[in-house]
Design a protein around this motif. Sequence first.
Motif, short mmCIF file in Angstrom:
data_model
loop_
_atom_site.label_atom_id
_atom_site.label_comp_id
_atom_site.label_asym_id
_atom_site.label_seq_id
_atom_site.Cartn_x
_atom_site.Cartn_y
_atom_site.Cartn_z
N SER A 19 49.66 34.58 37.93
CA SER A 19 49.13 34.18 36.63
C SER A 19 47.91 33.28 36.84
CB SER A 19 50.19 33.42 35.83
OG SER A 19 49.57 32.73 34.77
N GLY A 22 43.07 34.61 39.29
CA GLY A 22 42.55 35.76 38.54
C GLY A 22 41.05 35.62 38.37
N GLY A 24 39.56 33.55 36.67
CA GLY A 24 39.19 32.13 36.70
C GLY A 24 38.67 31.75 38.07
N ALA A 25 39.41 32.12 39.11
CA ALA A 25 39.02 31.74 40.47
C ALA A 25 37.83 32.55 40.95
CB ALA A 25 40.20 31.92 41.42
N LEU A 224 44.50 27.22 36.68
CA LEU A 224 45.92 27.03 37.05
C LEU A 224 46.86 27.53 35.95
CD1 LEU A 224 45.68 23.43 38.58
CD2 LEU A 224 45.94 25.57 39.82
N SER A 319 50.54 37.56 32.07
CA SER A 319 51.23 36.30 31.77
C SER A 319 50.83 35.81 30.38
CB SER A 319 50.94 35.24 32.84
OG SER A 319 49.61 34.77 32.74
N LEU A 320 49.58 36.06 30.00
CA LEU A 320 49.13 35.64 28.67
C LEU A 320 49.83 36.48 27.59
CD1 LEU A 320 45.36 35.33 29.59
CD2 LEU A 320 46.73 33.46 28.67
N MET A 384 43.06 23.61 25.76
CA MET A 384 43.92 23.49 26.94
C MET A 384 44.08 22.03 27.36
SD MET A 384 42.72 26.77 29.16
CE MET A 384 44.20 27.20 30.03
N1 PFF Z 1 44.52 31.40 35.29
C1 PFF Z 1 43.93 32.66 34.91
C2 PFF Z 1 42.69 32.87 35.71
O1 PFF Z 1 42.20 31.92 36.28
O2 PFF Z 1 42.18 33.97 35.73
C3 PFF Z 1 43.62 32.74 33.46
C4 PFF Z 1 44.69 32.19 32.60
C5 PFF Z 1 45.93 32.76 32.61
C6 PFF Z 1 44.44 31.06 31.87
C7 PFF Z 1 46.91 32.20 31.87
C8 PFF Z 1 45.41 30.51 31.13
C9 PFF Z 1 46.63 31.06 31.14
F1 PFF Z 1 47.57 30.49 30.46
#
Ligand code: PFF
Length: 440
Positions: A19, A22, A24-25, A224, A319-320, A384
Motif C-alpha cells: 500500500s 507505489g 508516491g515513492a 507511507l 488499498s485505497l 492527510m
Molecule cells: N502510499 C501510496 C503511494 O505512495 O503510492 C499512495 C497512497 C496509498 C496514499 C494509500 C495514501 C493511502 F492511504
Amino acid sequence: MARSQWGSRLGFILAAAGSAIGLGAIWKFPYVAATNGGGAFLFIYLGICLTLGLVLMLGEMAVGRAAHAGAVGAFRKLAGGGWPVIGYMGVLVCFLILSFYSVVGGWTIAYIGKSFDGSIMTADAKALGGIFSSFISHPLEPVVYHGVFAALTLGVVIGGVQQGIEKLSKWMMPALFLLMLALIVRVLTLPGAMEGLLYFVTPDFSKVSGAMLVDALGLAFFSLSLGLGIMVTYGSYVGKESNLVSASLWVILLTVATCFLAGLMVLPAVFAFGFDPAAGPGLTFITMPAVFSHLPMGQLFSALFFCLLLLAALTSSISLLEVVTSFAIDEFGLSRRAAAIGMAAGIFLLGVPASLSLGIWSDALLFGMNFFDLLDYLTSKLLMPLGELLLALFVGWKAWPLVAAELARNEPTHSLLLAMRRFCQFLAPALIGWILVVNI
Ligand code: PFF
C-alpha cells in the motif's frame, strides 16, 4: 461473519508495504525532491518518516487491531462521540486520492504501450517532454487509460483481501527492487551522473523553507499511506500474536528505501541527460525512457519498468479502494461486489475532470490551481496531515489504555510506551499543527 485475516505475518507486512510503496515513492518523490533542491529535502523527509511516520503508523495499526474494525468502525467502537470523524474524513480522502492516483496509474499503462512501439526510445529531452505533455493533455487517451487502471483496481478488490492483495505483493516488490538496483548501476555510470547524485544526497540546509517542510510532511504521509485509516483497516486483519512495532518499522524502512532508490535512479539521470530537475510531475516519465534508450534491449527494460510501476501502483490503489469499499459494506450493508463497483465508478468519474484539467481544462483554475493539483494539494498537504494530527490526539488522549494494551501484548518496555504516549499527546500534534499553520 468472521473478519478475514492475513494468511501470515509476512503477508501483512508485504501488503502494508504494498500500500505504501507505489507512485508516491517512484513518481512523486523524485520530482518533489528535485523541485525542493535535493539533499536537504531528502534528510527532512527521512527524519519525518522515522519519527512522526513510525509512531503514527504504529498508532493506526494498534487502533485497528484493538477495535477489530475498519476506519470508521474502529473510532466508533473505541471512543464514539465525534471521533469517528477521523474515519469519515479518511474514507473521503481515499476517494479523492484514488481519483487522481488512477489517472497517473493510467499513464503507466500507456507508457508500457509506448515502450513496445518504441516511440519513447530517445534521449532527446525536448522530444520526451513533448511526448509526455501531448499525451497527458489529450482529451481522450489518458481518460481511457484511467478507466483501465480503475477497472484493474476494482478487479483485485472484488477478489477479496487475502487472495487479491497478498498474492500480488509477494513477488512484485522484490522484482521492483532488483530492477531499480540494476537501473541505478546503469545510471550512475553515465557521464555527468555524479552531479545529480551529489545534488540528491548533499544537504544544503539554506534551502529549507516553510513550503519545503509542508511538502516533506505531505509526501511522508502520502508515501507511507498514513492519515486515512488504511493502516487501521489493515491492522484490523492482523492476528493478536503479530508484533506491530517491527511490522511498522519494516513497512517504513521498505518505503523510504524505495524512495531513496527512486531518487538515485532518476536524479542522476536528469543531470546526465541535461533535463530540467524542476520538470514537475512528468520527471520520472520523461527521464527514465532516456535511460532505457542507453541500454541494450532498452524497449524490453522500459516495458518491464512500467509494468512493475503499474503493479506497485495497483497494490496502493487497491488499498485505497479497499477502505472505501469496506466502509460501504459496513455502513450501508452492501455486498462487497456492489460496494466496490459503486465506489470505483464514482472514483472514475471524479478522475475525468482531474485528467482533463491537465489539457483542455487547464485554464479552469481554483485557488490558482488546476483540478488535478487542487486534489493533490487538498489531500496531501491539508487533509492527510490533519487526519494524522487528530489520530495522534486520539491515540495519546482518548484511546491510550487500549492502544497500550495492544502494544504491550507482544513487546515494548514501559518507558518506550510512555515516550510514545507523550509523543502522541504533545509533540506530534504540535509539529504537524505548526507545519500546517506555516502553510496556510
Ligand atoms: N502510499 C501510496 C503511494 O505512495 O503510492 C499512495 C497512497 C496509498 C496514499 C494509500 C495514501 C493511502 F492511504
